[in-house]
Motif scaffolding. Structure first.
Motif, PDB file in Angstrom:
ATOM      1  N   VAL A 150      33.524 -17.897 -49.971  1.00  0.00           N
ATOM      2  CA  VAL A 150      32.995 -18.972 -49.106  1.00  0.00           C
ATOM      3  C   VAL A 150      31.742 -19.608 -49.705  1.00  0.00           C
ATOM      4  N   TRP A 151      31.484 -20.834 -49.220  1.00  0.00           N
ATOM      5  CA  TRP A 151      30.168 -21.450 -49.397  1.00  0.00           C
ATOM      6  C   TRP A 151      29.476 -21.374 -48.047  1.00  0.00           C
ATOM      7  N   ARG A 152      28.143 -21.369 -48.063  1.00  0.00           N
ATOM      8  CA  ARG A 152      27.402 -21.287 -46.798  1.00  0.00           C
ATOM      9  C   ARG A 152      26.457 -22.486 -46.688  1.00  0.00           C
ATOM     10  N   SER A 211      25.582 -14.329 -42.962  1.00  0.00           N
ATOM     11  CA  SER A 211      26.436 -14.193 -44.149  1.00  0.00           C
ATOM     12  C   SER A 211      27.885 -14.594 -43.856  1.00  0.00           C
ATOM     13  N   THR A 212      28.314 -14.397 -42.591  1.00  0.00           N
ATOM     14  CA  THR A 212      29.708 -14.765 -42.276  1.00  0.00           C
ATOM     15  C   THR A 212      29.826 -16.102 -41.539  1.00  0.00           C
ATOM     16  N   GLY A 213      28.734 -16.526 -40.884  1.00  0.00           N
ATOM     17  CA  GLY A 213      28.789 -17.768 -40.090  1.00  0.00           C
ATOM     18  C   GLY A 213      29.362 -17.547 -38.704  1.00  0.00           C
ATOM     19  N   GLY A 266      28.765 -17.016 -51.149  1.00  0.00           N
ATOM     20  CA  GLY A 266      29.132 -15.924 -50.251  1.00  0.00           C
ATOM     21  C   GLY A 266      28.388 -14.652 -50.621  1.00  0.00           C
ATOM     22  N   LEU A 317      32.302 -11.458 -49.045  1.00  0.00           N
ATOM     23  CA  LEU A 317      32.650 -12.888 -49.056  1.00  0.00           C
ATOM     24  C   LEU A 317      32.202 -13.590 -50.346  1.00  0.00           C
ATOM     25  N   CYS A 319      35.639 -22.057 -46.619  1.00  0.00           N
ATOM     26  CA  CYS A 319      36.504 -21.323 -47.558  1.00  0.00           C
ATOM     27  C   CYS A 319      36.595 -22.090 -48.882  1.00  0.00           C
ATOM     28  N   CYS A 335      37.073 -24.070 -42.489  1.00  0.00           N
ATOM     29  CA  CYS A 335      35.944 -23.190 -42.155  1.00  0.00           C
ATOM     30  C   CYS A 335      36.459 -21.746 -42.082  1.00  0.00           C
ATOM     31  N   HIS A 336      35.584 -20.828 -42.435  1.00  0.00           N
ATOM     32  CA  HIS A 336      35.969 -19.410 -42.480  1.00  0.00           C
ATOM     33  C   HIS A 336      36.117 -18.810 -41.073  1.00  0.00           C
ATOM     34  N   THR A 378      30.282 -21.436 -42.763  1.00  0.00           N
ATOM     35  CA  THR A 378      30.914 -20.856 -43.949  1.00  0.00           C
ATOM     36  C   THR A 378      32.218 -21.624 -44.215  1.00  0.00           C
TER      37      THR A 378
END
Ligand SMILES: Cc1ncc(COP(=O)(O)O)c(C=O)c1O
Length: 249
Positions: free
Chosen positions: A222-224, A27-29, A214, A218, A189, A174-175, A187
């Protein structure tokens, strides 16, 4: 991500019997470094359980060297096998703990003492084996052996780096900071003023590319983007970058 010092402080405070960590956090990368954690757990007489769902087959993972006592994964991510079967491993410390149980495991499905008898000489019935999935997993593992595990890790890393560079050239960030950034799940931003969900919807309908939104905190941030197994390919990186350029450019 937790540093060894943070983990040490947590273990000292809570004295758990098991420390469970997600190696590759989808989920966070973010990648949780696991080196040294096994030793730490031994100091505190605690088992180490690792979720390797988004790492197995996609990034370096050394269960024995890192002292991981139990790990589970999924077939459908970096192993590129259909979903429905979960690789699971237990080391000697975990098996000893299981054998020392004074009470029965209170459920059938995850009763590893019974599963052990099913795998062992006794062949005690526990479940009906998903035979076609086992063949599918065997084929996925055969393809990994053919490619080479180290080569596969390098491929995931190289394609992720292509994507990171391309995103940067589109002005996207990137996140996760690079040392902890996963190659299998990136992930990104969502820039201020951009409707993230409208973008993922357009990517799906116009380009047939599914980018995740996200999750939890998130959501909307964010996109994943998954680059896992067979999908981690230069042409896919270019395709997703082109689609992003057209959609948000
Ligand atoms: C890190 C992680 N753990 C566990 C799971 C759950 O796996 P499954 O959907 O196969 O039950 C997922 C699924 O995305 C995941 O990414």
């Amino acid at each position: 991500m937790f540093s060894l010092d943070e983990l040490r402080a947590g273990l000292a405070e809570h004295r758990p019997q098991i420390l469970a960590l997600v190696h590759a956090e989808t989920s966070t990368g973010a990648c949780q470094p696991l080196e040294g954690v096994g030793e730490l757990c031994r100091e505190f007489n605690c088992l180490l359980l690792a979720d390797t769902v988004t790492s197995l087959g996609g990034l370096p993972l050394f269960l024995d060297d890192w002292g991981i006592d139990m790990a589970y994964s999924g077939s459908q991510k970096c192993l590129s096998c259909p979903p429905g079967i979960s690789p699971l491993t237990l080391g000697p410390r975990a098996i000893a703990k299981l054998n020392q149980r004074q009470t029965k495991v209170p459920n059938w499905y995850l009763d590893l003492s019974m599963v052990g008898k099913y795998w062992g000489q006794e062949r005690t019935y526990h479940h009906t084996a998903p035979i076609s999935m086992i063949y599918a997993l065997r084929e996925a593992l055969r393809l990994i052996a053919e490619e080479g595990l180290a080569e596969r890790w390098s491929r995931h890393q190289a394609n992720a780096e292509r994507l990171w560079e391309g995103l940067a050239s589109l002005g996207l960030k990137c996140h996760v900071e690079e040392p902890y950034r996963l190659p299998s799940l990136i992930t990104v931003c969502i820039p201020e003023g951009v409707d993230g969900k409208a973008v993922t919807q357009k990517l799906l309908t116009d380009y047939n590319i599914e980018v995740g939104n996200g999750l939890g905190e998130l959501a909307g941030q964010v996109w994943r983007i998954g680059l896992m197994g067979f999908n981690s390919r230069p042409e896919n990186v270019l395709m997703v970058l082109d689609a992003f350029k057209e959609t948000i450019g």
